[in-house]
Motif scaffolding. Sequence first.
Motif, mmCIF file in Angstrom:
data_model
loop_
_atom_site.group_PDB
_atom_site.id
_atom_site.type_symbol
_atom_site.label_atom_id
_atom_site.label_comp_id
_atom_site.label_asym_id
_atom_site.label_seq_id
_atom_site.Cartn_x
_atom_site.Cartn_y
_atom_site.Cartn_z
ATOM 1 N N THR A 58 0.542 -1.036 0.193
ATOM 2 C CA THR A 58 -0.025 0.356 0.153
ATOM 3 C C THR A 58 0.878 1.047 -0.456
ATOM 4 O O THR A 58 2.278 1.504 0.421
ATOM 5 C CB THR A 58 -0.753 0.328 1.135
ATOM 6 N N LEU A 59 0.324 2.010 -0.865
ATOM 7 C CA LEU A 59 1.067 3.636 -0.451
ATOM 8 C C LEU A 59 -0.682 4.651 0.438
ATOM 9 O O LEU A 59 -1.594 4.441 -0.488
ATOM 10 C CB LEU A 59 0.871 4.438 -1.366
ATOM 11 N N TYR A 60 0.112 5.017 0.397
ATOM 12 C CA TYR A 60 -0.833 6.973 1.848
ATOM 13 C C TYR A 60 -0.212 8.023 1.000
ATOM 14 O O TYR A 60 0.749 8.501 1.180
ATOM 15 C CB TYR A 60 -1.184 6.335 2.931
ATOM 16 N N GLY A 61 -1.182 8.270 0.669
ATOM 17 C CA GLY A 61 -0.839 10.548 0.421
ATOM 18 C C GLY A 61 -0.683 10.839 1.897
ATOM 19 O O GLY A 61 -1.335 10.490 3.291
ATOM 20 N N SER A 63 -1.103 13.186 3.515
ATOM 21 C CA SER A 63 -2.347 14.188 4.462
ATOM 22 C C SER A 63 -3.716 12.924 4.772
ATOM 23 O O SER A 63 -4.076 13.239 6.065
ATOM 24 C CB SER A 63 -3.823 15.052 4.001
ATOM 25 N N VAL A 64 -3.323 11.526 4.802
ATOM 26 C CA VAL A 64 -4.298 10.537 5.373
ATOM 27 C C VAL A 64 -3.504 9.293 5.879
ATOM 28 O O VAL A 64 -4.375 8.649 6.566
ATOM 29 C CB VAL A 64 -5.449 10.560 4.179
ATOM 30 N N ARG A 65 -2.552 9.590 5.751
ATOM 31 C CA ARG A 65 -1.678 8.239 6.080
ATOM 32 C C ARG A 65 -1.853 8.056 8.088
ATOM 33 O O ARG A 65 -1.820 8.872 8.481
ATOM 34 C CB ARG A 65 -0.205 8.383 5.987
ATOM 35 N N GLY A 66 -2.042 6.999 8.437
ATOM 36 C CA GLY A 66 -2.358 6.579 9.923
ATOM 37 C C GLY A 66 -4.062 6.811 10.062
ATOM 38 O O GLY A 66 -4.264 6.565 11.079
#
Length: 123
Positions: A58-61, A63-66
């Motif tokens: 997975t990859l996250y931006g 501002s939304v990680r976590g």
Amino acid sequence: QVQLVESGGGLVQAGGSLRLSCVASGPTLSSTYMAWFRQAPGKEREFVAAISRPFGMTLYGDSVRGRFTIDRQNAKSMVTLQMNNLTSEDTAVYYCAAARDTFSQSIGAYESWGQGTQVTVSS
């Protein structure tokens, strides 16, 4: 080309949660990279999260990680986005996207797009 249909958007209070779903038809979902993007009024489309095939990296931006979690259920041809601790900054139209060959945060890597689902977070 994969056909994508999103659902699950709506109105939620700040601090709340929503779960978006994206159902795919056409080529087998397990052979595609999947992602979520979002676009707020007056802003450019922004990367949210992506999930690879076949192992589900997975990859996250930033501002939304976590807070957000992307997952895929290949048997159901479905990708989900669990969104927790929502803020007004998360208000946007959320789009599901699919790519054949690239695991990326780049909009241009994705060939197929859904119609979008609106998420509105009230403060």
